[in-house]
Every structure is written in C-alpha cells, then in structure tokens.
Design a protein around this motif. Structure first.
Motif, PDB file in Angstrom:
ATOM      1  N   ALA A 521      -5.124 -15.452  -8.658  1.00  0.00           N
ATOM      2  CA  ALA A 521      -4.923 -16.208  -7.685  1.00  0.00           C
ATOM      3  C   ALA A 521      -5.429 -17.695  -7.628  1.00  0.00           C
ATOM      4  CB  ALA A 521      -6.547 -15.699  -6.120  1.00  0.00           C
ATOM      5  N   ILE A 522      -4.559 -18.508  -6.859  1.00  0.00           N
ATOM      6  CA  ILE A 522      -5.017 -19.982  -7.292  1.00  0.00           C
ATOM      7  C   ILE A 522      -5.605 -20.474  -6.065  1.00  0.00           C
ATOM      8  CG2 ILE A 522      -3.530 -22.492  -7.589  1.00  0.00           C
ATOM      9  CD1 ILE A 522      -1.338 -20.443  -8.330  1.00  0.00           C
ATOM     10  N   ASP A 523      -6.634 -20.957  -5.930  1.00  0.00           N
ATOM     11  CA  ASP A 523      -7.512 -21.621  -4.824  1.00  0.00           C
ATOM     12  C   ASP A 523      -7.220 -22.968  -5.229  1.00  0.00           C
ATOM     13  OD1 ASP A 523      -9.607 -21.662  -3.223  1.00  0.00           O
ATOM     14  OD2 ASP A 523     -11.314 -22.233  -5.481  1.00  0.00           O
ATOM     15  N   ASP A 524      -7.460 -23.403  -3.700  1.00  0.00           N
ATOM     16  CA  ASP A 524      -7.244 -24.595  -3.776  1.00  0.00           C
ATOM     17  C   ASP A 524      -5.802 -25.194  -3.520  1.00  0.00           C
ATOM     18  OD1 ASP A 524     -10.380 -24.832  -2.593  1.00  0.00           O
ATOM     19  OD2 ASP A 524     -10.701 -25.497  -4.605  1.00  0.00           O
ATOM     20  N   PHE A 525      -5.222 -24.463  -3.019  1.00  0.00           N
ATOM     21  CA  PHE A 525      -3.169 -24.750  -3.293  1.00  0.00           C
ATOM     22  C   PHE A 525      -2.967 -25.432  -2.039  1.00  0.00           C
ATOM     23  CE2 PHE A 525       0.918 -24.640  -3.305  1.00  0.00           C
ATOM     24  CZ  PHE A 525       1.811 -24.063  -4.598  1.00  0.00           C
ATOM     25  N   GLY A 526      -2.136 -26.858  -3.185  1.00  0.00           N
ATOM     26  CA  GLY A 526      -1.706 -27.605  -2.117  1.00  0.00           C
ATOM     27  C   GLY A 526      -2.779 -29.313  -1.921  1.00  0.00           C
ATOM     28  N   THR A 527      -3.980 -29.311  -3.418  1.00  0.00           N
ATOM     29  CA  THR A 527      -4.651 -30.273  -3.324  1.00  0.00           C
ATOM     30  C   THR A 527      -4.235 -30.391  -4.943  1.00  0.00           C
ATOM     31  OG1 THR A 527      -6.350 -28.782  -4.617  1.00  0.00           O
ATOM     32  CG2 THR A 527      -6.379 -29.602  -2.433  1.00  0.00           C
ATOM     33  N   GLY A 528      -3.330 -29.828  -5.759  1.00  0.00           N
ATOM     34  CA  GLY A 528      -3.083 -30.143  -6.996  1.00  0.00           C
ATOM     35  C   GLY A 528      -1.291 -30.887  -7.332  1.00  0.00           C
ATOM     36  N   TYR A 529      -1.073 -30.794  -8.545  1.00  0.00           N
ATOM     37  CA  TYR A 529       0.080 -30.850  -8.423  1.00  0.00           C
ATOM     38  C   TYR A 529       1.347 -29.772  -9.283  1.00  0.00           C
ATOM     39  CZ  TYR A 529      -2.393 -31.954 -12.078  1.00  0.00           C
ATOM     40  OH  TYR A 529      -2.966 -31.977 -13.376  1.00  0.00           O
ATOM     41  N   SER A 530       1.122 -28.168  -8.443  1.00  0.00           N
ATOM     42  CA  SER A 530       1.795 -27.267  -9.225  1.00  0.00           C
ATOM     43  C   SER A 530       3.635 -27.908  -9.435  1.00  0.00           C
ATOM     44  CB  SER A 530       2.025 -26.327  -8.550  1.00  0.00           C
ATOM     45  OG  SER A 530       0.317 -26.260  -8.720  1.00  0.00           O
ATOM     46  N   SER A 531       4.171 -27.662 -10.125  1.00  0.00           N
ATOM     47  CA  SER A 531       5.253 -27.342 -10.493  1.00  0.00           C
ATOM     48  C   SER A 531       5.445 -26.194 -10.207  1.00  0.00           C
ATOM     49  CB  SER A 531       6.062 -27.274 -11.548  1.00  0.00           C
ATOM     50  OG  SER A 531       6.800 -27.171 -12.445  1.00  0.00           O
ATOM     51  N   ILE A 545      -4.909 -20.953   0.193  1.00  0.00           N
ATOM     52  CA  ILE A 545      -4.734 -22.504   1.672  1.00  0.00           C
ATOM     53  C   ILE A 545      -5.972 -23.375   1.018  1.00  0.00           C
ATOM     54  CG2 ILE A 545      -3.929 -23.251   3.324  1.00  0.00           C
ATOM     55  CD1 ILE A 545      -1.633 -21.779   3.432  1.00  0.00           C
ATOM     56  N   ASP A 546      -6.096 -24.574   0.607  1.00  0.00           N
ATOM     57  CA  ASP A 546      -7.201 -25.659   0.985  1.00  0.00           C
ATOM     58  C   ASP A 546      -8.162 -25.607   2.199  1.00  0.00           C
ATOM     59  OD1 ASP A 546      -9.403 -26.609  -0.721  1.00  0.00           O
ATOM     60  OD2 ASP A 546      -8.791 -28.162   0.817  1.00  0.00           O
ATOM     61  N   ARG A 547      -9.056 -25.311   2.552  1.00  0.00           N
ATOM     62  CA  ARG A 547      -9.465 -25.143   4.145  1.00  0.00           C
ATOM     63  C   ARG A 547      -8.594 -26.914   4.031  1.00  0.00           C
ATOM     64  NH1 ARG A 547     -13.969 -23.623   4.261  1.00  0.00           N
ATOM     65  NH2 ARG A 547     -14.060 -22.452   2.380  1.00  0.00           N
ATOM     66  N   SER A 548      -8.505 -27.957   3.759  1.00  0.00           N
ATOM     67  CA  SER A 548      -8.151 -29.460   4.339  1.00  0.00           C
ATOM     68  C   SER A 548      -7.066 -29.065   5.300  1.00  0.00           C
ATOM     69  CB  SER A 548      -8.299 -30.390   3.177  1.00  0.00           C
ATOM     70  OG  SER A 548      -6.636 -29.980   2.081  1.00  0.00           O
ATOM     71  N   PHE A 549      -6.311 -28.248   4.727  1.00  0.00           N
ATOM     72  CA  PHE A 549      -5.326 -28.404   5.694  1.00  0.00           C
ATOM     73  C   PHE A 549      -5.528 -27.389   7.031  1.00  0.00           C
ATOM     74  CE2 PHE A 549      -3.440 -28.844   0.909  1.00  0.00           C
ATOM     75  CZ  PHE A 549      -3.259 -29.668   1.689  1.00  0.00           C
ATOM     76  N   ILE A 550      -6.366 -26.766   7.194  1.00  0.00           N
ATOM     77  CA  ILE A 550      -6.704 -25.769   7.773  1.00  0.00           C
ATOM     78  C   ILE A 550      -7.211 -26.104   9.010  1.00  0.00           C
ATOM     79  CG2 ILE A 550      -7.203 -23.203   8.847  1.00  0.00           C
ATOM     80  CD1 ILE A 550      -5.145 -23.350   7.367  1.00  0.00           C
ATOM     81  N   ARG A 551      -8.089 -27.767   8.492  1.00  0.00           N
ATOM     82  CA  ARG A 551      -8.752 -28.495   9.432  1.00  0.00           C
ATOM     83  C   ARG A 551      -8.141 -28.281  10.544  1.00  0.00           C
ATOM     84  NH1 ARG A 551     -10.664 -31.785   6.856  1.00  0.00           N
ATOM     85  NH2 ARG A 551     -11.926 -30.478   5.123  1.00  0.00           N
ATOM     86  N   ASP A 552      -7.675 -29.081  10.843  1.00  0.00           N
ATOM     87  CA  ASP A 552      -7.216 -29.830  11.715  1.00  0.00           C
ATOM     88  C   ASP A 552      -6.064 -29.083  12.397  1.00  0.00           C
ATOM     89  OD1 ASP A 552      -8.433 -31.972  11.936  1.00  0.00           O
ATOM     90  OD2 ASP A 552      -7.253 -33.506  10.396  1.00  0.00           O
TER      91      ASP A 552
END
Length: 624
Positions: A521-531, A545-552
């Motif tokens: 699994a890819i953890d914290d997805f969306g915080t990096g720079y995946s191609s 999906i990283d919690r930082s995107f779910i919080r709000d």
C-alpha cells in the motif's frame, strides 16, 4: 596537516648494508676455499697411498729376487700419473734399487729412512710418502714417492674461480634484493603512514590527522589568544544513495564530492573526512573566522551543482554547523560536540544550509543523544508495544483489517507516540531494528487472531530507512517463516515520498515482495510527487489518502476535489482506497458517496492495545 613523507635510505647506509653482505660472503668464500683445499689434499694423499700399496705389492717380489729391470718397469708405469714426480725403491740396506723420475734426472735423493709403517709429509710444494715393502710377513725394503701440487692447485684455482663467480653473482643478487626490499619497506611504511592519516576512498586526511591538527591549532590559539572556527559538514540524505545504489556508487560519489570540497577550500584550508559522509575543516585565519558564514555558503553553492556519475546527475545537499574557540568551548571535544549540534540543527531547518552553534542547539543535541541511548535500552528491555487501529470496509462497516502502530512505555515520560521518537530513530538507523521488531510482533498477533477464527489483514508501516535496506526482502521472508505468517494477510505500507526516491529500484523491490504474496500500500498518498507513469507500474493494491486531506472535508473545496480525484484515479487503476483520519459522520458520509473502499479513524476507534483489539476482533463488526 599532511603527514610527513618518509625519505629514502641514505646512500652511506645502503653502501654499509652492501659492504656487510660482501664481508659475509667473503668470509663464506674463504671458508669454503679452505675447506676445499683441505679436501683436495686429503684426496691426493689417499690417492698416493693407494698407488703406493699397489706398487709395493708389485715390487716386493722384484726386490726380493734382485730383478732391477722389472722393478724399474713397474716404477715407469707412474708416467701415467702426472702428479708423481719421483719414486725410489730401497732395499733394507738403504741402497737404491730402482727409481723413476719425471722430466730428466732424479732430483736430489731424500735422506733414506727405513720405516716399518707408512708415513707421509706434505707442504705447499710437494707431498712425500714412505711405504714399507712387505713380502709375506717380512719387510724387504721401502718405497719413497714424491708428488707435485700442480694438479691440486689447478683444481683449487678452478674451484676458487667458480666460487668467487658464484659469490659475486650472489653479492649482486643480494644487493639487488636488498635494494628492492628496502624500497618495498619504504613503500610499506609510506602506505602505513598514508593509511594512518588518509582516507582511501576520498584521499582526504582522515579523523586521526584531523585530531592531531586540531589539537595543534588549538594550542597555538591558546598561546596567541586568537580565535578558531570549526566547520562540520554532513551530506544530506547520502545514506539513500548507499542503500539504493550500493556502496560502490556511494564511494565513487564521495570521491567526487571530496574533489568539490577541495576546490571550494581553494588550497588554503584542508578538508578532512571524519566519518561516513561527514567532513570537517578548521579556519585559523582571522579573515576567514570573521566570515565563517561566507565560507560555509561557498561550500553549499559548490555542491549545489549536479555531479555526473555513470551518466546520471546527482544533486548533493550539505548541512554545515560551526563552533568557535574560545566562545563555544576550549577543547576539541566540546567544539566538535557543538559543531555537530549546529549541523543537526541545520538539518532540522530544511537541510542544505549553515548554522552557527548556540546554547539552544546544545540542549537539543543532548536531548537527541539521550533519546538515542534510551531507545537502545527500550529495545533490550521490550518497552515498545504495538497498538492497533481497526480498518472497516464500506459501506457495510465490517472490520477487515488493522494497522499496527508503535508506542513506547517510557519509564519516566510515560506513553510516547511515534512522532516523539521515530524521527531520531530514522536518523540514527535504530529504525531498522525497531521496524523488524514491529513486523515480527505484528505477524505473531495476526496469527493469534487467525487461530481465534478472525482473518484480518495486518498493515505494517515500513520506514524509508527500512525500505532502502538491500536485505529487506530477505528480512521479511525470514520473519514470515519464523512466525508462520500467512503472507496473504500481511500488508506493508510505504510512503509515496520513499517510493519515488529511486523509482526503478523501488519497482524491483516491490515486485519481489509482491511475489511472496504480500500486499503493498502507498501510505500518505497525495503528500508526495508520484508520477502517474510510475504509479501504474508500482505493484501496489491500495492507496491510503492522507488524513490532512480528510480533516476539512466536506467544508474545504480543495480537499473535496483532491479526495474525489484520488478515489476515482485509484479505482481506474483497479486499486482500493483507504481513507485515514475519519473523525466525523460528515466525513464518513462523503467517503461513502465517493466510493471509498475502507476507512479508519477516531470515529470508529483510537489505536488500542492487543487485548482491546482482540475483543473487537471477536466482535467482528462495528456500526457508527
């Protein structure tokens, strides 16, 4: 300071060695010649004695019957023996009965001595033998024989010539060998001196040379009441290169980095390699000390340019810390400690920058060192514990898996969460041992739950340091075998940033893990720079999906758009989606509508210890 080079052996000393060898060979030569001379004399005497015995037996009857002609014929046979000069046969009345002389008349006859036993006498010119003539049991006369020494000396001269030639050749060979041995010893001494003071990878002076030079400059600074600056360099994330590309590439890159540092130093100051990817430099010139910041930034700018190796561009950042004598310390140990503290502070400020030491840094450095020591003790005393946060499928909210999260029961500070110690564990490398322990404990727990009838997927985080280990696949294999883990129940989580550090190597390593039946699994997805191109190639089965995107969610439109796009993209790639950090029913409702496959968060459960998790496992289901 560079070590002193060894000088060659002085010519006089070398000549003395050769003379000593020559004298030894001369003594050996004289001894051998003397022994050969004695041997030749002995052999000559034995030969004459044999001849005398033969002659005596042949002459006895002639002498007894007065047959002079026959006796002279017998003596004449001595002509075949070139070493015999004369022979005389006497009767018992000392009268000359027969004789033989080579080249002319018989020399002056020796004084007749009738002896009952054979006798011989030898000097430098001749050898003489008196042999009694026995017929039956009666002595009937005496035979005298004189031999020259020409044959002996000819043999001796040949022996001397051969021996001297051999000795001269030996002397020459010994001189040549001695010269080569001396050169070899010099090279060995120079090599030993080099190894003692230089690093073989970078050709820079090493820590030993640095310590000697630093202490010397400190002493001079004390006497002159001047200021010194110590700069400590640490390459940023260099361990990633060693872990992903191997130490061979790492060593070549270190050599190129060293050349850059030497160039930046400008030949005025010496750069030392004091550790794996650590370097140091001492500034003892007033102008440089006053402009430490400018000097340090010159090095940062120099290394900012890409380094080309194996047709690849490498960008090497460097964090630099500095301390000043006498303001930050008065001895080498304190100044080094303070410069290290400043360097680590530079890393904490985003890396690739320079920081001067301050008292606040010392406190942080001391705290970090204490924490590292305590973590080592925690591993030995089993102070770490795994907590588990449940993961639920949507829309039925069935318990399908757990994520293992580490906690530390600190003896003084109580329960510590990962954020308070994992960064230091990552820096020091302890994360590898901690990660292996966590993986083994998680596998054991998963098998215990399976024995209770609950088949749950166990999700375990892999740190960047762990994932870069070349032995990772072997380690995972070993733990699975030792714990009897069902590999289909094991999921390894790797952050997006770590995966993209070396995408090609990552793909190979992930494929090896996937072939074992392990889920990825890819953890914290969306915080990096995946191609997207690489994401399609990664053999993963889930995105978290990283919690930082779910919080709000659902208030923040940007987070809503990102989360929605991520779920759609993942499903288009046939990947499952796990949303982390779900804390409200509104967030859950949004994720249900968007088709998220699984969720985890405080809305369902905080991370709990194994016993509480077991109770939830036995329940098997949780509704909100």
């Amino acid at each position: 300071m560079l070590p002193q080079h060894h000088h060659s052996v002085p010519p006089r000393l070398r000549m003395a060695h050769i003379i000593a060898v020559g004298l030894a060979l001369l003594v050996a030569t004289v001894t051998l010649i003397s022994m050969e001379y004695a041997s030749l004399r002995h052999n000559m005497t034995n030969t004459m004695q044999v001849q005398m015995h033969i002659m005596a037996s042949n002459l006895a009857r002639s002498l007894l019957h007065g047959e002079r002609v026959e006796a002279n014929e017998v003596l004449a046979s001595l002509a075949d023996a070139p070493e015999i000069d004369a022979a005389v046969l006497y009767d018992m009345h000392k009268n000359q009965f027969a004789e033989y002389a080579r080249r002319g008349s018989l020399p002056h006859a020796p004084k007749v001595r009738i002896k009952t036993q054979a006798q011989h006498q030898t000097d430098l010119h001749k050898s003489e033998i008196w042999q009694p003539i026995i017929y039956g049991d009666m002595q009937v006369g005496m035979l005298y024989m004189r031999s020259n020494m020409k044959g002996l000396y000819r043999q001796l001269l040949w022996y001397i010539g051969t021996t001297v030639t051999v000795m001269l050749v030996t002397l020459f060979a010994a001189a040549l060998l001695l010269s080569r041995l001396q050169r070899a010893m010099l090279k060995a001494e120079e090599r030993a001196g080099f190894l003692a003071n230089y690093d073989t990878v970078t050709d820079l002076p090493n820590r030993h040379a640095f310590n000697g030079r630093f202490n010397s400059l400190l002493e001079n600074a004390r006497q002159r009441n001047t200021v010194l600056a110590l700069l400590v360099f640490d390459l940023d994330d260099f361990k990633v290169i060693n872990d992903t590309l191997g130490h061979d590439v790492g060593d070549k890159l270190l050599h190129l980095v060293a050349q850059r540092l030497i160039s930046a130093a400008g030949g005025k100051d010496t750069v030392y390699r004091v550790g794996g990817d650590e370097f140091a430099m001492i500034l003892d010139q007033p102008v440089d000390v006053e402009n430490v910041d400018a000097v340090a930034n010159r090095f940062i700018r120099t290394l900012a340019q890409p380094i080309i190796l194996n047709d690849r561009n490498f960008y090497i950042g460097v964090s630099i810390g500095a301390s000043l004598y006498p303001y930050d310390g008065e001895d080498a140990a304190h100044l080094l400690r303070d410069a290290d503290a400043a360097m680590y502070y530079a890393k904490s400020r985003g890396k690739n920058n320079f920081q001067m030491f301050s008292a606040e840094m010392h406190h942080k450095s001391s705290t970090r060192l204490v924490l590292e020591t305590e973590m080592r003790v925690a591993l030995e005393e089993r102070q770490f514990e795994l907590y588990y946060q449940p993961q639920y499928s949507l829309p039925d909210q069935t318990l399908v898996g757990v994520e293992a999260l580490i906690r530390w029961h600190h003896p003084q500070r109580g329960m510590l969460h990962p954020s308070s110690f994992i960064p230091v564990a990552e820096e020091t490398g302890l994360i590898v041992r901690i990660g292996e322990w966590a993986l083994e404990e998680a596998c054991k727990q998963a098998m215990e739950w399976k024995s209770l009838g609950a088949t749950l997927r166990m999700s375990v985080n892999l740190s960047g340091r762990q994932f870069r280990q070349e032995s990772l696949v072997n380690t995972v294999t070993k733990i699975i075998e030792q714990t009897g883990m069902d590999s289909s129940l094991l999921e390894l989580e790797i952050t997006e940033t770590v995966l993209m550090e070396d995408a090609e190597t990552t793909i190979t390593r992930l494929a090896d893990l996937k072939s074992m039946g392990v889920h990825l699994a890819i953890d914290d997805f969306g915080t990096g720079y995946s191609s997207m191109a690489y994401l399609k190639r990664f053999p993963v089965s889930r995105l978290k999906i990283d919690r930082s995107f779910i919080r709000d969610i659902p208030r923040d439109a940007d987070d809503v758009a990102i989360t929605t796009a991520t779920i759609q993209m993942a499903h288009s790639l046939k990947l499952e989606v796990v949303a982390e950090g779900v804390e409200t029913k509104a967030q859950l409702q949004f994720l249900l509508e968007q088709g998220s496959d699984m969720v985890q968060g405080y809305l369902f459960s905080h991370p709990v210890d194994a016993q509480h998790m077991t109770d939830m496992v036995l329940t098997g289901k949780c509704k909100v």
